[in-house]
Scaffold this motif. Structure first.
Motif, PDB file in Angstrom:
ATOM      1  N   GLN A 198       0.881  -1.243   0.054  1.00 30.78           N
ATOM      2  CA  GLN A 198      -0.073   0.024  -0.103  1.00 30.78           C
ATOM      3  C   GLN A 198       1.013   1.235   0.036  1.00 30.78           C
ATOM      4  OE1 GLN A 198      -3.032  -2.049   2.897  1.00 30.78           O
ATOM      5  NE2 GLN A 198      -3.485  -0.043   2.554  1.00 30.78           N
ATOM      6  N   HIS A 200       1.943  -3.090  -4.909  1.00 28.09           N
ATOM      7  CA  HIS A 200       0.838  -3.371  -5.676  1.00 28.09           C
ATOM      8  C   HIS A 200       1.054  -3.597  -7.328  1.00 28.09           C
ATOM      9  CE1 HIS A 200       0.335   0.772  -5.721  1.00 28.09           C
ATOM     10  NE2 HIS A 200      -0.359   0.621  -6.599  1.00 28.09           N
ATOM     11  N   GLN A 248      -7.484   2.965   6.199  1.00 34.44           N
ATOM     12  CA  GLN A 248      -8.384   4.273   5.805  1.00 34.44           C
ATOM     13  C   GLN A 248      -8.419   4.070   4.256  1.00 34.44           C
ATOM     14  OE1 GLN A 248      -7.007   6.948   3.866  1.00 34.44           O
ATOM     15  NE2 GLN A 248      -5.003   6.530   4.148  1.00 34.44           N
ATOM     16  N   ASP A 249      -7.571   3.338   3.483  1.00 30.87           N
ATOM     17  CA  ASP A 249      -7.756   3.355   1.913  1.00 30.87           C
ATOM     18  C   ASP A 249      -7.073   1.848   1.397  1.00 30.87           C
ATOM     19  OD1 ASP A 249      -4.809   2.940   2.155  1.00 30.87           O
ATOM     20  OD2 ASP A 249      -4.160   4.504   0.635  1.00 30.87           O
ATOM     21  N   SER A 250      -7.585   0.717   2.187  1.00 29.92           N
ATOM     22  CA  SER A 250      -7.098  -0.525   1.760  1.00 29.92           C
ATOM     23  C   SER A 250      -8.210  -0.991   0.884  1.00 29.92           C
ATOM     24  CB  SER A 250      -7.161  -1.564   3.061  1.00 29.92           C
ATOM     25  OG  SER A 250      -8.412  -1.475   3.636  1.00 29.92           O
ATOM     26  N   GLN A 251      -9.309  -0.497   0.708  1.00 29.48           N
ATOM     27  CA  GLN A 251     -10.149  -0.977  -0.326  1.00 29.48           C
ATOM     28  C   GLN A 251      -9.678  -0.522  -1.776  1.00 29.48           C
ATOM     29  OE1 GLN A 251     -13.261  -2.674   0.118  1.00 29.48           O
ATOM     30  NE2 GLN A 251     -13.201  -2.903   2.145  1.00 29.48           N
ATOM     31  N   HIS A 252      -9.285   0.745  -1.511  1.00 27.84           N
ATOM     32  CA  HIS A 252      -8.776   1.442  -2.871  1.00 27.84           C
ATOM     33  C   HIS A 252      -7.246   0.691  -3.343  1.00 27.84           C
ATOM     34  CE1 HIS A 252      -7.803   4.257  -6.078  1.00 27.84           C
ATOM     35  NE2 HIS A 252      -6.661   4.498  -5.590  1.00 27.84           N
ATOM     36  N   SER A 253      -6.348   0.813  -2.316  1.00 27.87           N
ATOM     37  CA  SER A 253      -4.978   0.579  -2.768  1.00 27.87           C
ATOM     38  C   SER A 253      -4.772  -1.036  -2.985  1.00 27.87           C
ATOM     39  CB  SER A 253      -4.163   0.864  -1.533  1.00 27.87           C
ATOM     40  OG  SER A 253      -4.351   0.486  -0.351  1.00 27.87           O
ATOM     41  N   ALA A 306      -7.381  -3.121  -4.504  1.00 29.85           N
ATOM     42  CA  ALA A 306      -8.517  -3.175  -5.164  1.00 29.85           C
ATOM     43  C   ALA A 306      -8.111  -4.225  -6.345  1.00 29.85           C
ATOM     44  CB  ALA A 306      -9.103  -2.192  -5.530  1.00 29.85           C
ATOM     45  N   ASN A 307      -6.892  -3.911  -6.735  1.00 31.16           N
ATOM     46  CA  ASN A 307      -6.534  -4.687  -8.035  1.00 31.16           C
ATOM     47  C   ASN A 307      -5.890  -5.949  -7.906  1.00 31.16           C
ATOM     48  OD1 ASN A 307      -7.461  -2.461  -9.958  1.00 31.16           O
ATOM     49  ND2 ASN A 307      -5.526  -1.526  -9.670  1.00 31.16           N
TER      50      ASN A 307
END
Length: 199
Positions: free
Chosen positions: A90, A95, A137-142, A144-145
């Motif tokens: 992250q 990623h 706070q941003d795991s869903q975004h970072s 996601a791929n």
């Protein structure tokens, strides 16, 4: 069989607190027998005195030294190693190189044992720590791929409460393994790891 093995990504296994790469002996043998190229490294220090983000740089250095930028890899983090690998993914651009990520019994939401020792890396594993707030706070975004698999046991006495291993994304699988340390050698876990790596 050889063709299938050549099409698989190398797998990098990252251990937890007080462990070394020897912790993954059973898993490494299991995966190698099924055609995977398995990599392991020793995080230093491994006793929670170093911040987890510092340990994550060791993962980044290992990847850079052992794989080309074009080589996709699969990454597995156990216990503390789950948070170390998440920071690599992250915050250190991991990623971009990792295709599949497996988290095993990691304190993704913290563990009450993080209040037990006055060490920087241990403090970061406390529920609500700044380190965890930043990652979550941003795991869903970072993440996601990535193809994410989370394996955890409801009987965990290192991750308290055990549900703290859940990440809230990807495939989450509960396996009733009685002891935290067995989560990298139990036959059911090994089978789920294999399945996650061929998905």
């Amino acid at each position: 069989m050889l063709t299938m093995a050549l099409s698989r990504n190398p797998v990098l296994l990252v251990h937890g607190i007080y462990d070394t790469m020897a912790k993954f002996r059973a898993m490494a043998v299991y995966l190698q027998q099924r055609g995977w190229e398995v990599h392991r490294l020793n995080l230093r220090p491994n006793n929670g005195t170093a911040p987890l983000d510092q340990l994550a740089h060791q993962v980044a250095d290992y990847v850079q030294a052992n794989f080309s930028h074009q080589q996709k890899i699969d990454l597995l983090g156990f216990s503390m190693g789950g948070l170390v690998t998440r920071y690599y993914l992250q915050r250190l651009q991991g990623h971009q190189q990792v295709q599949r990520y497996i988290s095993i019994s990691a304190p993704n939401q913290g563990t009450w044992l993080g209040f037990g020792l006055p060490r920087a890396g241990v403090w970061q594993m406390r529920p609500g720590s700044r380190f965890l707030q930043d990652l979550n706070q941003d795991s869903q975004h970072s993440l996601a791929n990535l193809d994410v698999t989370v394996l955890w046991t409801p009987y965990d006495l290192m991750i308290l409460p055990p549900e703290s291993s859940r990440l809230g994304l990807g495939q989450e699988i509960q396996i009733p393994v009685p002891i935290h340390s067995w989560m990298v050698s139990d036959s059911r876990v090994l089978q789920h790891v294999e399945q996650a790596l061929v998905r």
